[in-house]
Design an enzyme around this catalytic site. Structure first.
Site, short mmCIF file in Angstrom:
data_model
loop_
_atom_site.label_atom_id
_atom_site.label_comp_id
_atom_site.label_asym_id
_atom_site.label_seq_id
_atom_site.Cartn_x
_atom_site.Cartn_y
_atom_site.Cartn_z
N ASP A 60 0.81 -1.21 0.00
CA ASP A 60 0.00 0.00 0.00
C ASP A 60 0.85 1.26 0.00
O ASP A 60 0.46 2.29 -0.57
CB ASP A 60 -0.94 0.00 1.21
CG ASP A 60 -2.14 -0.93 1.00
OD1 ASP A 60 -2.32 -1.41 -0.13
OD2 ASP A 60 -2.87 -1.18 1.97
N GLY A 61 2.03 1.21 0.63
CA GLY A 61 2.91 2.38 0.63
C GLY A 61 3.31 2.79 -0.77
O GLY A 61 3.36 3.98 -1.11
N ARG A 65 2.35 6.39 -2.74
CA ARG A 65 3.32 7.22 -3.45
C ARG A 65 2.88 7.46 -4.89
O ARG A 65 2.93 8.57 -5.42
CB ARG A 65 4.71 6.56 -3.44
CG ARG A 65 5.38 6.51 -2.08
CD ARG A 65 6.68 5.72 -2.15
NE ARG A 65 7.28 5.56 -0.85
CZ ARG A 65 8.13 6.41 -0.30
NH1 ARG A 65 8.48 7.49 -0.97
NH2 ARG A 65 8.65 6.19 0.90
N ASN A 134 -4.70 8.61 1.82
CA ASN A 134 -5.20 7.99 3.04
C ASN A 134 -5.57 9.01 4.12
O ASN A 134 -6.74 9.17 4.45
CB ASN A 134 -4.15 7.03 3.63
CG ASN A 134 -4.39 5.60 3.24
OD1 ASN A 134 -5.35 5.27 2.57
ND2 ASN A 134 -3.49 4.72 3.67
N ARG A 145 3.15 12.64 26.02
CA ARG A 145 2.35 13.73 26.61
C ARG A 145 1.35 14.21 25.58
O ARG A 145 1.66 14.28 24.38
CB ARG A 145 3.26 14.88 27.05
CG ARG A 145 4.23 14.48 28.16
CD ARG A 145 5.29 15.54 28.39
NE ARG A 145 4.70 16.80 28.83
CZ ARG A 145 5.41 17.91 29.05
NH1 ARG A 145 6.72 17.91 28.85
NH2 ARG A 145 4.81 19.01 29.44
N ASP A 164 -3.49 12.27 22.06
CA ASP A 164 -2.21 11.98 21.42
C ASP A 164 -2.15 12.61 20.03
O ASP A 164 -1.07 12.85 19.51
CB ASP A 164 -2.00 10.47 21.29
CG ASP A 164 -1.56 9.83 22.60
OD1 ASP A 164 -1.44 10.56 23.61
OD2 ASP A 164 -1.35 8.61 22.62
N ALA A 199 -6.53 8.48 21.13
CA ALA A 199 -6.43 8.38 22.59
C ALA A 199 -6.81 9.69 23.27
O ALA A 199 -6.01 10.29 24.00
CB ALA A 199 -5.01 7.96 22.99
#
Length: 273
Positions: A60-61, A65, A134, A145, A164, A199
């Site tokens: 998929d990468g 591209r 994507n 943090r 996050d 998150a």
């Protein structure tokens, strides 16, 4: 089709071997092949406008591209699965000759996928623009943090995510990072924008589905480093008060499909198993 590009993965020996084999096959049928590395974007951009089709040999990468480089020229993509998951790939390596013959006989359909246009702003200065098939992600960097993400839709304030990060995704990207954080699965032909927190801490934790015409602006507030990533391949360092604007791209990715129109659900269940 008179000229077809073969885009191989430079770190997969089987990809380069197969590209050469396919090039000889095409020459024997009167088609001019062009071979290139998916990682050499400068070289690909010099040739892609003259192609009738771009074939990717990777995962998929490699397809992501190819989409960024071919979409502005309207060149369709056909993909051979050499990756691990390959939600986007069309055929298995052992099927390529049989299936490619159908394409040369024009026995295929074209499937269009919406893309995202992204702008990175620091103050009043635009520092960069990117296209994504994507997703676009604004997130914390190395420290565990949270970041504060003021989020606006069409100029109106939505909320501040304490999280996050946040994912802005196409329907195509719904089965990528968005799926991993519990986002909804959308048929890839839909022209929607997904907004999904990563998150979240004591802030809204539901995905928001937006229309194609929406514009999302995310401003990050942090006392440590944050990053912008585009399709998991570009990484841009962000500072406190930097912002990212995301909207539908003027370009559309086009994919050659030989499978029936329900292939997505079959592929989905195979990958999830």
């Amino acid at each position: 089709m008179k000229k077809i590009g073969l885009l191989h993965h430079p770190k997969l020996s089987e990809s380069q071997t197969l590209a050469k084999e396919m090039a000889q096959w095409l020459k024997a049928r009167g088609v001019t092949p062009w071979l290139g590395s998916a990682w050499d974007e400068e070289e690909v951009r010099r040739h892609v406008a003259g192609l009738d089709l771009l074939i990717t040999l990777g995962g998929d990468g490699t397809i992501l591209r190819a989409a960024r480089m071919s979409a502005r020229h309207g060149v369709p993509i056909w993909s051979i699965k050499l990756g691990r998951l390959s939600f986007l790939a069309e055929v298995e390596p052992e099927e390529w000759a049989e299936k490619l013959l159908l394409i040369l006989e024009e026995k295929y359909r074209l499937e269009e996928r919406m893309m995202l246009h992204t702008e990175f702003w620091r103050g009043e200065k635009r520092r960069g623009t990117y296209e994504a098939l994507n997703d676009v992600v604004v997130s914390r960097a190395s420290l565990a943090r949270v970041v504060h993400l003021d989020t606006y839709i069409d100029g109106g304030y939505l909320t501040t995510y304490v999280a996050d990060g946040i994912i802005v995704s196409t329907a195509t990207g719904a089965t990528a990072y968005a799926l991993a954080v519990g986002g909804p699965i959308l048929p890839p032909q839909l022209k929607n924008i997904l907004l999904i927190p990563i998150a979240p801490h004591l802030s809204m934790d539901r995905a928001v589905v937006l229309s194609q015409g929406s514009t999302v602006r995310v401003q990050v507030f942090t006392d440590h480093r944050a990053i912008l990533t585009v399709d998991g391949q570009f990484e841009v360092a962000m500072e406190d008060a930097d912002s990212v604007v995301v909207m539908a791209s003027p370009y559309t990715s086009r994919f050659v499909r030989l499978q029936d129109e329900t292939y997505f659900y079959k592929t989905l269940m195979e990958r999830l198993r």
